[in-house]
Design a protein around this motif. Structure first.
Motif, PDB file in Angstrom:
ATOM      1  N   LYS A  55       0.834  -1.201   0.000  1.00  0.00           N
ATOM      2  CA  LYS A  55       0.000   0.000   0.000  1.00  0.00           C
ATOM      3  C   LYS A  55       0.873   1.257   0.000  1.00  0.00           C
ATOM      4  CE  LYS A  55      -4.047   1.636   2.595  1.00  0.00           C
ATOM      5  NZ  LYS A  55      -4.853   1.380   3.803  1.00  0.00           N
ATOM      6  N   ALA A  56       1.990   1.178   0.711  1.00  0.00           N
ATOM      7  CA  ALA A  56       2.853   2.348   0.852  1.00  0.00           C
ATOM      8  C   ALA A  56       3.657   2.576  -0.424  1.00  0.00           C
ATOM      9  CB  ALA A  56       3.789   2.141   2.043  1.00  0.00           C
ATOM     10  N   ASP A  57       4.004   3.837  -0.694  1.00  0.00           N
ATOM     11  CA  ASP A  57       4.955   4.124  -1.771  1.00  0.00           C
ATOM     12  C   ASP A  57       6.300   3.564  -1.381  1.00  0.00           C
ATOM     13  OD1 ASP A  57       3.537   5.336  -3.764  1.00  0.00           O
ATOM     14  OD2 ASP A  57       3.681   7.339  -2.903  1.00  0.00           O
ATOM     15  N   PRO A  58       7.106   3.079  -2.287  1.00  0.00           N
ATOM     16  CA  PRO A  58       6.872   2.931  -3.726  1.00  0.00           C
ATOM     17  C   PRO A  58       6.407   1.545  -4.101  1.00  0.00           C
ATOM     18  CG  PRO A  58       9.181   2.612  -3.228  1.00  0.00           C
ATOM     19  CD  PRO A  58       8.450   2.658  -1.907  1.00  0.00           C
ATOM     20  N   GLY A  59       5.578   0.930  -3.288  1.00  0.00           N
ATOM     21  CA  GLY A  59       5.135  -0.443  -3.583  1.00  0.00           C
ATOM     22  C   GLY A  59       6.053  -1.463  -2.946  1.00  0.00           C
ATOM     23  N   LEU A  60       5.728  -2.728  -3.177  1.00  0.00           N
ATOM     24  CA  LEU A  60       6.451  -3.837  -2.540  1.00  0.00           C
ATOM     25  C   LEU A  60       7.212  -4.635  -3.606  1.00  0.00           C
ATOM     26  CD1 LEU A  60       6.809  -5.618   0.080  1.00  0.00           C
ATOM     27  CD2 LEU A  60       4.878  -6.954  -0.774  1.00  0.00           C
ATOM     28  N   PRO A  61       8.544  -4.680  -3.536  1.00  0.00           N
ATOM     29  CA  PRO A  61       9.281  -5.539  -4.471  1.00  0.00           C
ATOM     30  C   PRO A  61       8.921  -6.999  -4.215  1.00  0.00           C
ATOM     31  CG  PRO A  61      10.754  -3.940  -3.437  1.00  0.00           C
ATOM     32  CD  PRO A  61       9.438  -3.904  -2.676  1.00  0.00           C
ATOM     33  N   VAL A  62       8.530  -7.688  -5.268  1.00  0.00           N
ATOM     34  CA  VAL A  62       8.088  -9.078  -5.115  1.00  0.00           C
ATOM     35  C   VAL A  62       8.675  -9.943  -6.223  1.00  0.00           C
ATOM     36  CG1 VAL A  62       5.883  -8.446  -4.039  1.00  0.00           C
ATOM     37  CG2 VAL A  62       6.004  -8.764  -6.523  1.00  0.00           C
ATOM     38  N   CYS A  63       8.579 -11.241  -6.004  1.00  0.00           N
ATOM     39  CA  CYS A  63       8.841 -12.221  -7.052  1.00  0.00           C
ATOM     40  C   CYS A  63       7.689 -13.221  -6.955  1.00  0.00           C
ATOM     41  CB  CYS A  63      10.180 -12.901  -6.816  1.00  0.00           C
ATOM     42  SG  CYS A  63      10.590 -14.133  -8.068  1.00  0.00           S
ATOM     43  N   VAL A  64       6.996 -13.433  -8.046  1.00  0.00           N
ATOM     44  CA  VAL A  64       5.865 -14.367  -8.069  1.00  0.00           C
ATOM     45  C   VAL A  64       6.232 -15.534  -8.990  1.00  0.00           C
ATOM     46  CG1 VAL A  64       3.496 -14.699  -8.877  1.00  0.00           C
ATOM     47  CG2 VAL A  64       4.102 -12.674  -7.514  1.00  0.00           C
ATOM     48  N   THR A  65       6.145 -16.744  -8.449  1.00  0.00           N
ATOM     49  CA  THR A  65       6.568 -17.933  -9.191  1.00  0.00           C
ATOM     50  C   THR A  65       5.442 -18.951  -9.252  1.00  0.00           C
ATOM     51  OG1 THR A  65       8.850 -17.544  -8.567  1.00  0.00           O
ATOM     52  CG2 THR A  65       8.297 -19.790  -9.247  1.00  0.00           C
ATOM     53  N   VAL A  66       5.240 -19.482 -10.450  1.00  0.00           N
ATOM     54  CA  VAL A  66       4.200 -20.484 -10.701  1.00  0.00           C
ATOM     55  C   VAL A  66       4.884 -21.716 -11.293  1.00  0.00           C
ATOM     56  CG1 VAL A  66       2.259 -21.030 -12.229  1.00  0.00           C
ATOM     57  CG2 VAL A  66       2.344 -18.812 -11.046  1.00  0.00           C
ATOM     58  N   THR A  67       4.603 -22.887 -10.753  1.00  0.00           N
ATOM     59  CA  THR A  67       5.295 -24.099 -11.188  1.00  0.00           C
ATOM     60  C   THR A  67       4.309 -25.239 -11.405  1.00  0.00           C
ATOM     61  OG1 THR A  67       7.160 -23.432  -9.783  1.00  0.00           O
ATOM     62  CG2 THR A  67       7.180 -25.698 -10.615  1.00  0.00           C
ATOM     63  N   HIS A  68       4.426 -25.917 -12.538  1.00  0.00           N
ATOM     64  CA  HIS A  68       3.722 -27.172 -12.780  1.00  0.00           C
ATOM     65  C   HIS A  68       4.754 -28.287 -12.857  1.00  0.00           C
ATOM     66  CE1 HIS A  68       0.044 -25.075 -14.121  1.00  0.00           C
ATOM     67  NE2 HIS A  68       0.855 -24.245 -14.740  1.00  0.00           N
ATOM     68  N   VAL A  69       4.519 -29.388 -12.166  1.00  0.00           N
ATOM     69  CA  VAL A  69       5.355 -30.575 -12.332  1.00  0.00           C
ATOM     70  C   VAL A  69       4.666 -31.491 -13.329  1.00  0.00           C
ATOM     71  CG1 VAL A  69       6.339 -32.598 -11.212  1.00  0.00           C
ATOM     72  CG2 VAL A  69       6.281 -30.413  -9.997  1.00  0.00           C
ATOM     73  N   ASP A  70       5.389 -31.895 -14.367  1.00  0.00           N
ATOM     74  CA  ASP A  70       4.816 -32.750 -15.413  1.00  0.00           C
ATOM     75  C   ASP A  70       5.356 -34.173 -15.374  1.00  0.00           C
ATOM     76  OD1 ASP A  70       3.290 -30.632 -16.484  1.00  0.00           O
ATOM     77  OD2 ASP A  70       5.019 -29.920 -17.620  1.00  0.00           O
ATOM     78  N   GLY A  71       6.474 -34.390 -14.703  1.00  0.00           N
ATOM     79  CA  GLY A  71       7.004 -35.748 -14.684  1.00  0.00           C
ATOM     80  C   GLY A  71       8.218 -35.881 -13.777  1.00  0.00           C
ATOM     81  N   LEU A  72       8.405 -37.091 -13.262  1.00  0.00           N
ATOM     82  CA  LEU A  72       9.599 -37.429 -12.500  1.00  0.00           C
ATOM     83  C   LEU A  72      10.569 -38.086 -13.473  1.00  0.00           C
ATOM     84  CD1 LEU A  72       7.808 -39.202  -9.476  1.00  0.00           C
ATOM     85  CD2 LEU A  72       8.105 -36.730  -9.886  1.00  0.00           C
ATOM     86  N   VAL A  73      11.755 -37.528 -13.610  1.00  0.00           N
ATOM     87  CA  VAL A  73      12.718 -38.033 -14.589  1.00  0.00           C
ATOM     88  C   VAL A  73      13.760 -38.881 -13.868  1.00  0.00           C
ATOM     89  CG1 VAL A  73      14.363 -37.421 -16.393  1.00  0.00           C
ATOM     90  CG2 VAL A  73      12.348 -35.975 -15.992  1.00  0.00           C
ATOM     91  N   LEU A  74      13.695 -40.191 -14.103  1.00  0.00           N
ATOM     92  CA  LEU A  74      14.597 -41.132 -13.426  1.00  0.00           C
ATOM     93  C   LEU A  74      15.691 -41.572 -14.392  1.00  0.00           C
ATOM     94  CD1 LEU A  74      11.999 -41.117 -11.654  1.00  0.00           C
ATOM     95  CD2 LEU A  74      12.462 -43.504 -11.152  1.00  0.00           C
ATOM     96  N   ALA A  75      16.893 -41.114 -14.137  1.00  0.00           N
ATOM     97  CA  ALA A  75      18.040 -41.475 -14.965  1.00  0.00           C
ATOM     98  C   ALA A  75      18.759 -42.669 -14.348  1.00  0.00           C
ATOM     99  CB  ALA A  75      18.981 -40.286 -15.091  1.00  0.00           C
TER     100      ALA A  75
END
Lengths: 233, 233
Positions: free
Chosen positions: A92-112
């Motif tokens: 709410k306060a100036d100059p705003g809030l520095p943020v990092c927004v992260t979105v993650t989908h897991v599609d598979g477990l990779v077994l080597a």
């Protein structure tokens, strides 16, 4: 009604054709650069298949990461919370809030064959920027509808909108999609050639969210069927 | 072999009975305090059903949130990465890297009659602390096994361990579980009494990760069947 709802959701989610997001020092990964993507279509698609993000911000000099809902409208993300919540007050306060927004989908477990080459198939988006509180009432309503429709497309039109008291208790913050990157890993394990004959199974176990049969609220009035838009999940 | 593997994994994951994590200013949420949990059993259980966390740290004065794998061993979390990765380099220097590690499971979409009361059923753990690079070789090997076994319990014993070159390329960081909280929401929507007769469906759509049929690597030698521990997923 259903058609209108869908149109509204699609309009909010429109991807304007055009240049990709400009890579910056902090959106170019220090490793696996070939997995990075900057085109809007890829970024929007990863965001639009999600509703949960992890919001990072700094409190008293230390990092904080909280899971929270988001909604995308064009080139903006909206997040919400109680007016008393600490990050929302800070935005709410100036100059705003520095943020990092992260979105993650897991599609598979990779077994080597080698422990070293174990990995995940995934799609993620990382957004850097400054979050600001939204004060315009029309934009706040738009954002709250987008947050509900991000979870279940079409749902905002099939629920009671927030009243004045609820709006007063809710803070909405906005984060512009300007410094953005996606990262994607697909495919099988990348074992070293000399490991290919080792006697260990290798491959990928697919992973995806599964939605179960909707469970009606205990106090749901009789005769109200689960809506069609739930089947689309 | 399978029994030994299981015993090893269980030993690493043991929950020592005893006091809960001590709540601190930053682990007591500013809202929905009734959802907070501090007992080790709950925290460990949420961690052990996950393998992906969101790591928050500060780079050049701004927050960064990255998805990454983790492994739990007793009261420690281990994370790993390339020795050239920026957060891992930062953790190498004294006095370590202030981090926040967050793990989230979504269990359901909570659809209320009112847009305001829409929510998620979820279980999350937030860990605050300082990450340090692990230099002891035995601890590094333990951590790398734990990271693989966190994804698929039993897998580290059924793959080729890291060799000297791979170990040299891998940085491992440690975060002690001292400042920790869990947050859990369960149950149906919490609609206001005056909304109960509104004509909107309300209830919960269950969500859980689904694991598909394992897909063998294209170059998998013939005659190697998918191992039994994959069926346990």
């Amino acid at each position: 009604m259903a058609a209108t709802t869908e149109t509204t959701t699609n309009a909010r989610r429109a991807t304007t054709p055009g240049a990709a997001y400009e890579p910056t020092d902090r959106t170019v990964p220090s490793r696996s650069r070939e997995r990075a993507r900057y085109d809007r279509e890829t970024v929007h698609s990863i965001l639009d298949q999600a509703y949960l993000c992890h919001l990072g911000f700094i409190r008293d000099g230390a990092p904080v990461v909280l899971p929270t809902l988001f909604g995308r409208v064009g080139e903006r993300l909206y997040l919400h919370g109680s007016t008393g919540s600490r990050p929302l007050l800070a935005a709410k306060a100036d100059p705003g809030l520095p943020v990092c927004v992260t979105v993650t989908h897991v599609d598979g477990l990779v077994l080597a064959r080698s422990a070293f080459h174990h990995s995940l198939n995934y799609r993620s988006v990382v957004v850097h920027g400054t979050a600001h509180q939204v004060t315009d009432e029309a934009e706040r309503r738009l954002a709250l509808n987008a947050l509900v429709d991000q979870v279940v497309p079409g749902r905002s039109a099939d629920s009671r909108p927030a009243d004045a008291k609820e709006l007063a208790a809710t803070a909405v913050i906005r984060l512009d999609l300007t410094e953005v990157s996606a990262k994607i890993r697909t495919g099988g394990p990348n074992d070293d050639p000399e490991d290919l004959d080792l006697p260990f199974w290798s491959g990928v176990v697919p992973v995806a969210p599964a939605y179960g049969t909707p469970v009606p609220a205990a106090d749901l009035a009789p005769g109200i069927a689960a809506p069609d838009y739930l089947a689309a999940l």
